[in-house]
Design a protein around this motif. Structure first.
Motif, PDB file in Angstrom:
ATOM      1  N   ALA A 280       0.777  -1.279  -0.037  1.00  0.00           N
ATOM      2  CA  ALA A 280      -0.043  -0.123   0.059  1.00  0.00           C
ATOM      3  C   ALA A 280       0.896   1.375   0.069  1.00  0.00           C
ATOM      4  O   ALA A 280       0.475   2.164  -0.708  1.00  0.00           O
ATOM      5  N   PHE A 281       1.998   1.155   0.701  1.00  0.00           N
ATOM      6  CA  PHE A 281       2.815   2.394   0.770  1.00  0.00           C
ATOM      7  C   PHE A 281       3.228   2.904  -0.578  1.00  0.00           C
ATOM      8  O   PHE A 281       3.156   4.120  -0.836  1.00  0.00           O
ATOM      9  N   ASP A 282       3.971   1.779  -1.440  1.00  0.00           N
ATOM     10  CA  ASP A 282       4.430   2.204  -2.722  1.00  0.00           C
ATOM     11  C   ASP A 282       3.193   2.825  -3.506  1.00  0.00           C
ATOM     12  O   ASP A 282       3.347   3.661  -4.385  1.00  0.00           O
ATOM     13  N   MET A 283       2.209   1.866  -3.637  1.00  0.00           N
ATOM     14  CA  MET A 283       1.218   2.162  -4.407  1.00  0.00           C
ATOM     15  C   MET A 283       0.527   3.370  -3.971  1.00  0.00           C
ATOM     16  O   MET A 283       0.280   4.247  -5.069  1.00  0.00           O
ATOM     17  N   HIS A 284       0.313   4.002  -2.683  1.00  0.00           N
ATOM     18  CA  HIS A 284      -0.218   5.111  -2.565  1.00  0.00           C
ATOM     19  C   HIS A 284       0.641   6.389  -2.900  1.00  0.00           C
ATOM     20  O   HIS A 284       0.489   7.417  -3.201  1.00  0.00           O
TER      21      HIS A 284
ATOM     22  N   GLY B   9       1.264  11.555  -5.220  1.00  0.00           N
ATOM     23  CA  GLY B   9       2.113  12.508  -5.893  1.00  0.00           C
ATOM     24  C   GLY B   9       2.786  13.184  -4.658  1.00  0.00           C
ATOM     25  O   GLY B   9       2.917  12.806  -3.645  1.00  0.00           O
ATOM     26  N   ASP B  10       2.946  14.505  -4.894  1.00  0.00           N
ATOM     27  CA  ASP B  10       3.619  15.739  -4.120  1.00  0.00           C
ATOM     28  C   ASP B  10       2.400  16.282  -3.386  1.00  0.00           C
ATOM     29  O   ASP B  10       2.806  17.314  -2.651  1.00  0.00           O
TER      30      ASP B  10
ATOM     31  N   GLU C 185      -7.537  15.711   5.833  1.00  0.00           N
ATOM     32  CA  GLU C 185      -7.001  16.289   5.047  1.00  0.00           C
ATOM     33  C   GLU C 185      -6.421  15.623   3.883  1.00  0.00           C
ATOM     34  O   GLU C 185      -6.775  15.929   2.503  1.00  0.00           O
ATOM     35  N   TRP C 186      -6.226  14.255   4.140  1.00  0.00           N
ATOM     36  CA  TRP C 186      -5.708  13.227   3.105  1.00  0.00           C
ATOM     37  C   TRP C 186      -6.854  13.158   2.215  1.00  0.00           C
ATOM     38  O   TRP C 186      -6.757  13.015   0.846  1.00  0.00           O
ATOM     39  N   LEU C 187      -7.965  12.710   2.777  1.00  0.00           N
ATOM     40  CA  LEU C 187      -9.182  12.452   2.026  1.00  0.00           C
ATOM     41  C   LEU C 187      -9.680  13.363   1.184  1.00  0.00           C
ATOM     42  O   LEU C 187      -9.937  13.235  -0.095  1.00  0.00           O
ATOM     43  N   GLN C 188      -9.345  14.920   1.338  1.00  0.00           N
ATOM     44  CA  GLN C 188      -9.843  15.813   0.618  1.00  0.00           C
ATOM     45  C   GLN C 188      -8.872  15.891  -0.727  1.00  0.00           C
ATOM     46  O   GLN C 188      -9.232  16.375  -1.681  1.00  0.00           O
ATOM     47  N   VAL C 189      -7.504  15.681  -0.171  1.00  0.00           N
ATOM     48  CA  VAL C 189      -6.307  15.677  -1.293  1.00  0.00           C
ATOM     49  C   VAL C 189      -6.615  14.600  -2.441  1.00  0.00           C
ATOM     50  O   VAL C 189      -6.437  15.004  -3.486  1.00  0.00           O
ATOM     51  N   ILE C 190      -7.153  13.447  -1.845  1.00  0.00           N
ATOM     52  CA  ILE C 190      -7.121  12.327  -2.997  1.00  0.00           C
ATOM     53  C   ILE C 190      -8.313  12.744  -3.983  1.00  0.00           C
ATOM     54  O   ILE C 190      -8.215  12.260  -5.062  1.00  0.00           O
ATOM     55  N   ARG C 191      -9.303  13.570  -3.342  1.00  0.00           N
ATOM     56  CA  ARG C 191     -10.290  14.065  -4.342  1.00  0.00           C
ATOM     57  C   ARG C 191      -9.783  14.842  -5.460  1.00  0.00           C
ATOM     58  O   ARG C 191     -10.444  14.905  -6.415  1.00  0.00           O
ATOM     59  N   LYS C 192      -8.516  15.368  -5.418  1.00  0.00           N
ATOM     60  CA  LYS C 192      -8.071  16.205  -6.388  1.00  0.00           C
ATOM     61  C   LYS C 192      -7.203  15.511  -7.140  1.00  0.00           C
ATOM     62  O   LYS C 192      -6.715  16.030  -8.463  1.00  0.00           O
ATOM     63  N   THR C 193      -7.080  14.225  -7.227  1.00  0.00           N
ATOM     64  CA  THR C 193      -6.195  13.390  -8.041  1.00  0.00           C
ATOM     65  C   THR C 193      -6.830  12.813  -9.284  1.00  0.00           C
ATOM     66  O   THR C 193      -8.211  13.288  -9.414  1.00  0.00           O
ATOM     67  N   GLU C 194      -5.935  12.354 -10.117  1.00  0.00           N
ATOM     68  CA  GLU C 194      -6.625  11.919 -11.402  1.00  0.00           C
ATOM     69  C   GLU C 194      -7.601  10.764 -11.284  1.00  0.00           C
ATOM     70  O   GLU C 194      -7.352  10.035 -10.245  1.00  0.00           O
ATOM     71  N   VAL C 195      -8.735  10.585 -12.035  1.00  0.00           N
ATOM     72  CA  VAL C 195      -9.690   9.702 -11.740  1.00  0.00           C
ATOM     73  C   VAL C 195     -10.073   8.863 -13.070  1.00  0.00           C
ATOM     74  O   VAL C 195     -11.242   8.372 -13.217  1.00  0.00           O
ATOM     75  N   LYS C 196      -9.117   8.434 -13.755  1.00  0.00           N
ATOM     76  CA  LYS C 196      -9.095   7.510 -14.761  1.00  0.00           C
ATOM     77  C   LYS C 196      -9.527   6.308 -14.239  1.00  0.00           C
ATOM     78  O   LYS C 196      -9.080   5.990 -12.897  1.00  0.00           O
TER      79      LYS C 196
END
Length: 471
Positions: free
Chosen positions: A240-244, A249-250, A258-269
């Motif tokens: 999970a560490f490497d996949m996450h 990203g950065d 805050e982590w949950l909110q940040v994930i919402r901004k990632t790519e969603v393909k």
């Protein structure tokens, strides 16, 4: 009296790696301690012996059953003990050959001789254990069974889950639940909430549901931010560490929220969605394998499916979702799990992995379906589809550890749950060929027909194919 299984019975907070082999024996030790103190409150035992039987014996070392009974006898609570304190308590018992019984007085206790691994099975259930306390001129003995999901029953005691007060909607099967929804014109979550409020106030229900969710969220967060190798001897590397790291990203954050909110901004393909769901499930079960704190859902071995699917809804499907949706999801999931427990089993030692991953996938599928707007009939269909495609799944942990193939199976159960919900939403429930109750019955019949070596014994399947002895 009516049988009532609360959502909070199905979603228990505890310590990994196994609800039936760790949490259950731990709770059994607590019950034995309570009875011992009540009957012998003026006397002190000089030692206690624990006999493990059947599956608890065959895979007990890999599942930390010996640790669990020692911690239970020591008066520790699995819901609140700091997980970092566990190794210290166990090391002290091993070194001093003394155990602080119920935190009241010390007894002689050598784990090598006072915990006995008996490979024979007791008649009632595959997970049996007997506690015997020795006094100067007397002995006190009780036998318990860990029947899956952290549930424990004492030998010859038929009062499990029986309540004296009347709930408005007693539910034994899906047909009854569907009838309530139809007559009342209400969602499943609303029916379940009314039952829960007989046992707790609305405020208490809401608070406890959020405590369950925050435990799940923290577990995913810890798993995604912890690297290294899992304990137990298989040298399984955490993934999970490497996949996450590759997915996130950065982007900066400082807390699980805050982590949950940040994930919402990632790519969603599509590929990224598959990876995120898998990552969440892996994270939970890697924490579980490392004796971390998880939520049984409905078991520890399947603890990653429900949080992964709920997280998927929160970060992919509905960015505006909050406490209301989280509580709704958990209420539906818990009720579906309770129907499986009443009609079949959630114990891998009785039903194989279909009773764990299969049930958790059905719970998650139904809960997601309601959040996505599904009718009660479509929710039933989603749960049915998810379980139908787990029927016959064996439990064959390598070396008796909840690692291979258990951790990966949570990712598969989560993906199947999402797919099942979508299939149900695109189907007219009137055209369903197989009701959920029929699948639950079929699952139980399959469980009874399954050879015992495929039921959490490490005597068949992958556990034998890779030729690694139980450690």
């Amino acid at each position: 009296m009516e049988e009532c299984i609360s959502v909070f019975d199905m979603l228990k907070i505890g310590v990994g790696p196994s609800s039936s082999h760790t949490l259950g024996p731990w709770r059994a030790a607590e019950k034995f301690l309570e009875h011992l103190e009540h009957k012998y409150y003026t006397q002190k035992a000089h030692t206690v012996r624990v006999d493990l039987y059947g599956s608890l014996s065959l895979t007990g070392k890999g599942h930390a059953t010996d640790f669990a009974v020692m911690l239970g006898l020591s008066g520790q609570d699995p819901e609140y003990i700091p997980v970092e304190a566990i190794s210290g308590i166990i090391d002290t018992i091993n070194q001093t050959k003394k155990l602080h019984l119920g935190q009241h007085y010390f007894i002689d206790f050598n784990p090598e001789t006072h915990i006995v691994f008996n490979k024979n099975f007791l008649p009632f259930h595959a997970n049996g254990l007997t506690f015997t306390a020795f006094f100067e001129n007397d002995t006190f003995c009780e036998t318990y069974y860990s029947i899956g999901g952290g549930f424990v029953v004492q030998e010859n005691d038929n009062t499990e889950n029986k309540i004296s007060h009347k709930i408005p909607y007693p539910i034994q099967n899906t047909a009854e639940l569907m009838e309530y929804c139809k007559v009342q014109n209400r969602k499943i979550s609303e029916i379940v909430l009314d039952n829960e409020q007989v046992m707790r106030s609305k405020e208490q229900v809401d608070k406890e549901l959020m405590r369950v969710w925050h435990t799940m969220l923290e577990c995913m967060y810890i798993g995604c931010h912890t690297e290294g190798t899992l304990p137990g001897g298989l040298n399984v590397r955490r993934r999970a560490f490497d996949m996450h790291k590759n997915l996130i990203g950065d982007l900066p954050y400082h807390s699980p929220e805050e982590w949950l909110q940040v994930i919402r901004k990632t790519e969603v393909k599509f590929r990224q969605i598959l990876k995120w769901v898998s990552c969440f499930a892996l994270a939970v079960n890697e924490v579980n394998a490392a004796l971390g704190r998880v939520v049984t859902a409905p078991t520890n071995g399947s603890a990653g499916v429900i949080p992964a699917v709920l997280m998927y809804y929160l970060v992919i499907e509905n960015h505006d979702a909050g406490e209301k949706e989280i509580q709704q999801f958990l209420l539906v999931a818990g009720e579906i799990g309770s129907i499986f427990k009443k009609g079949a089993t959630i114990s891998a030692a009785m039903g194989g992995c279909q009773a764990e991953i299969g049930v958790s996938s059905a719970m998650a599928a139904g809960a997601l379906c309601e959040l996505l707007g599904g009718s009660p009939e479509q929710v039933q269909m989603a749960a049915e589809i998810a379980m139908e495609h787990h029927l016959g799944l064996t439990c064959d942990p390598i070396a008796g550890l909840v690692q291979v193939p258990c951790i990966e199976r949570n990712t598969m159960g989560a993906i199947k749950a999402i797919n099942a919900a979508e299939l149900a939403l695109e189907t007219d429930a009137k055209n369903a060929k197989v009701p959920l109750d029929k699948v639950i019955h079929t699952m139980w019949e399959t469980a009874k027909d399954m050879h015992h070596k495929y039921k959490e014994t490490s005597e068949g399947g992958l556990a034998v194919a890779v030729n690694i002895a139980d450690c």
